[in-house]
Design an enzyme around this catalytic site. Structure first.
Site, PDB file in Angstrom:
ATOM      1  N   GLY A 122       0.901  -1.142  -0.151  1.00  0.00           N
ATOM      2  CA  GLY A 122       0.007  -0.108   0.202  1.00  0.00           C
ATOM      3  C   GLY A 122       0.565   1.381  -0.030  1.00  0.00           C
ATOM      4  O   GLY A 122       1.982   1.353  -0.009  1.00  0.00           O
ATOM      5  N   LYS A 158     -11.835   0.209  13.042  1.00  0.00           N
ATOM      6  CA  LYS A 158     -10.576   0.938  13.326  1.00  0.00           C
ATOM      7  C   LYS A 158     -10.382   1.411  15.084  1.00  0.00           C
ATOM      8  O   LYS A 158      -9.443   1.230  15.635  1.00  0.00           O
ATOM      9  CB  LYS A 158     -10.247   1.891  12.490  1.00  0.00           C
ATOM     10  CG  LYS A 158      -9.901   1.803  11.098  1.00  0.00           C
ATOM     11  CD  LYS A 158      -8.887   0.787  10.802  1.00  0.00           C
ATOM     12  CE  LYS A 158      -7.396   1.538  10.900  1.00  0.00           C
ATOM     13  NZ  LYS A 158      -6.319   0.456  10.751  1.00  0.00           N
ATOM     14  N   ALA A 169      -4.491  -2.529   6.300  1.00  0.00           N
ATOM     15  CA  ALA A 169      -6.074  -2.342   6.678  1.00  0.00           C
ATOM     16  C   ALA A 169      -6.672  -2.852   5.617  1.00  0.00           C
ATOM     17  O   ALA A 169      -6.423  -2.299   4.460  1.00  0.00           O
ATOM     18  CB  ALA A 169      -6.169  -1.328   7.419  1.00  0.00           C
ATOM     19  N   TYR A 170      -7.923  -2.931   6.179  1.00  0.00           N
ATOM     20  CA  TYR A 170      -9.187  -2.932   5.096  1.00  0.00           C
ATOM     21  C   TYR A 170      -9.741  -1.376   5.229  1.00  0.00           C
ATOM     22  O   TYR A 170     -10.031  -0.966   5.956  1.00  0.00           O
ATOM     23  CB  TYR A 170     -10.319  -3.924   5.303  1.00  0.00           C
ATOM     24  CG  TYR A 170     -11.536  -4.075   4.568  1.00  0.00           C
ATOM     25  CD1 TYR A 170     -11.720  -5.283   3.789  1.00  0.00           C
ATOM     26  CD2 TYR A 170     -12.579  -2.988   4.589  1.00  0.00           C
ATOM     27  CE1 TYR A 170     -13.034  -5.145   3.258  1.00  0.00           C
ATOM     28  CE2 TYR A 170     -13.525  -2.881   3.902  1.00  0.00           C
ATOM     29  CZ  TYR A 170     -13.745  -4.360   3.099  1.00  0.00           C
ATOM     30  OH  TYR A 170     -14.882  -4.251   2.201  1.00  0.00           O
ATOM     31  N   ILE A 229      -2.580 -11.795   7.586  1.00  0.00           N
ATOM     32  CA  ILE A 229      -2.541 -11.225   9.030  1.00  0.00           C
ATOM     33  C   ILE A 229      -4.052 -11.748   9.584  1.00  0.00           C
ATOM     34  O   ILE A 229      -4.287 -11.599  10.883  1.00  0.00           O
ATOM     35  CB  ILE A 229      -2.767  -9.744   9.265  1.00  0.00           C
ATOM     36  CG1 ILE A 229      -3.742  -8.999   8.500  1.00  0.00           C
ATOM     37  CG2 ILE A 229      -1.316  -9.262   8.741  1.00  0.00           C
ATOM     38  CD1 ILE A 229      -3.900  -7.584   8.716  1.00  0.00           C
ATOM     39  N   TYR A 259     -16.494   0.939   8.993  1.00  0.00           N
ATOM     40  CA  TYR A 259     -15.006   0.913   8.708  1.00  0.00           C
ATOM     41  C   TYR A 259     -14.368   1.473   9.999  1.00  0.00           C
ATOM     42  O   TYR A 259     -13.501   1.064  10.843  1.00  0.00           O
ATOM     43  CB  TYR A 259     -14.371   1.729   7.704  1.00  0.00           C
ATOM     44  CG  TYR A 259     -13.148   2.332   7.594  1.00  0.00           C
ATOM     45  CD1 TYR A 259     -11.889   1.188   7.486  1.00  0.00           C
ATOM     46  CD2 TYR A 259     -12.660   3.612   7.628  1.00  0.00           C
ATOM     47  CE1 TYR A 259     -10.570   1.813   7.738  1.00  0.00           C
ATOM     48  CE2 TYR A 259     -11.588   4.126   7.780  1.00  0.00           C
ATOM     49  CZ  TYR A 259     -10.609   3.263   7.606  1.00  0.00           C
ATOM     50  OH  TYR A 259      -9.327   3.640   7.633  1.00  0.00           O
TER      51      TYR A 259
END
Length: 284
Positions: free
Chosen positions: A10, A129, A60-61, A37, A125
């Site tokens: 990313g 987080k 991360a998504y 992961i 989302y």
């Protein structure tokens, strides 16, 4: 110092690995292809084999709209994946840096959110987080939580690249003008993270380039700097409905950075100028 960086494929992970390597650290970047992961055993074995001094968890998504429909996938990556990495870090006594987001706040008001302000995400989302932050605080002794916003970098897709692509075929665009935040150039952020991970100044920090703007103002500046003749129409969030609700206020206070003596990032307009120049050179 040996540092494991997740999300090497990313924007941020890539720049963090490059910066750490440039500073002489032993950097190990992992991608989804070589480390899942969400696989507890695989994470444990991988980290135990490497035995890093620190883990910078950038993976991360981040598909904000899709997260509302792919809740299980989003949770597995952002919460369970973080939990497995945090446990593995604890087992090898490594420092742990978790990259979080402005989406953990509700976006109300117009004052910058402070590091200690209440967290109340308005989308799934952001909720994952937030839960990831809680996991880190509960599982690891030596942790950093870094909340960032409106990220752009060379290695990946982002708002700047989207605007420049649209400018090839459009001379007018509608862009949301009632959501405010600070664009963040991963090239500028990476040195700060590498500086931090070599200290014991643990805790929660906000990190973004200086200055704030709306998405519409950001788009206008992109076209101005790139010499693109595109007229931007500023519209309301209600006029541009999305699957997930976005926070209208993503301003972040960087007081903790200043209190701990870290260097603030350059202004976002300066960052954008350097980024567009970098993209131009890539094309050549």
């Amino acid at each position: 110092m040996k540092v494991l960086v997740t999300g090497y494929g990313g924007q941020l992970g890539y720049d963090v690995v490059q910066e750490g390597s440039n500073q002489g650290l032993e950097m190990i970047g992992s991608r989804r292809q070589n480390l899942d992961i969400t696989n507890k055993e695989a994470v444990s074995l991988y980290v135990d084999k490497i035995k890093p001094d620190a883990i910078i968890h950038c993976a991360a998504y981040t598909a904000v709209d899709k997260a509302e429909d792919e809740k299980e996938v989003c949770w597995d990556v952002n919460v369970e994946g973080t939990k497995y990495l945090a446990k593995a870090a604890r087992d090898v006594n490594a420092k742990f840096m978790y990259i979080s987001t402005d989406y953990v706040f509700n976006g109300k008001g117009d004052s910058p959110f402070k590091e200690e302000d209440e967290l109340s995400p308005i989308g799934y989302y952001g909720e994952t987080k937030y839960q990831g932050e809680e996991v880190v605080k509960n599982l690891v002794d030596n942790w950093f939580i870094i909340r960032i916003s409106w990220v752009f970098g060379v290695n990946g897709n982002n708002f700047v690249k989207t605007m420049l692509r649209l400018a090839e075929t459009k001379n007018e665009l509608n862009v949301v003008g009632d959501q405010f935040g600070s664009p963040t150039y991963t090239f500028d952020l990476a040195p700060l993270l590498i500086e931090m991970i070599q200290t014991d100044k643990f805790g929660i920090y906000h990190a973004s380039n200086e200055g704030t703007c709306s998405w519409a103002e950001f788009a206008e500046e992109i076209f101005r700097q790139a010499n693109k003749d595109v007229k931007v129409h500023s519209i309301s969030s209600e006029e541009y409905p999305t699957r997930a609700v976005r926070p209208k206020n993503s301003r972040l206070s960087k007081q903790k950075l200043m209190d701990e003596g870290f260097t603030l990032l350059p202004h976002w307009q300066d960052a954008l100028r350097r980024y567009i120049n970098e993209l131009t050179q890539e094309v050549r």
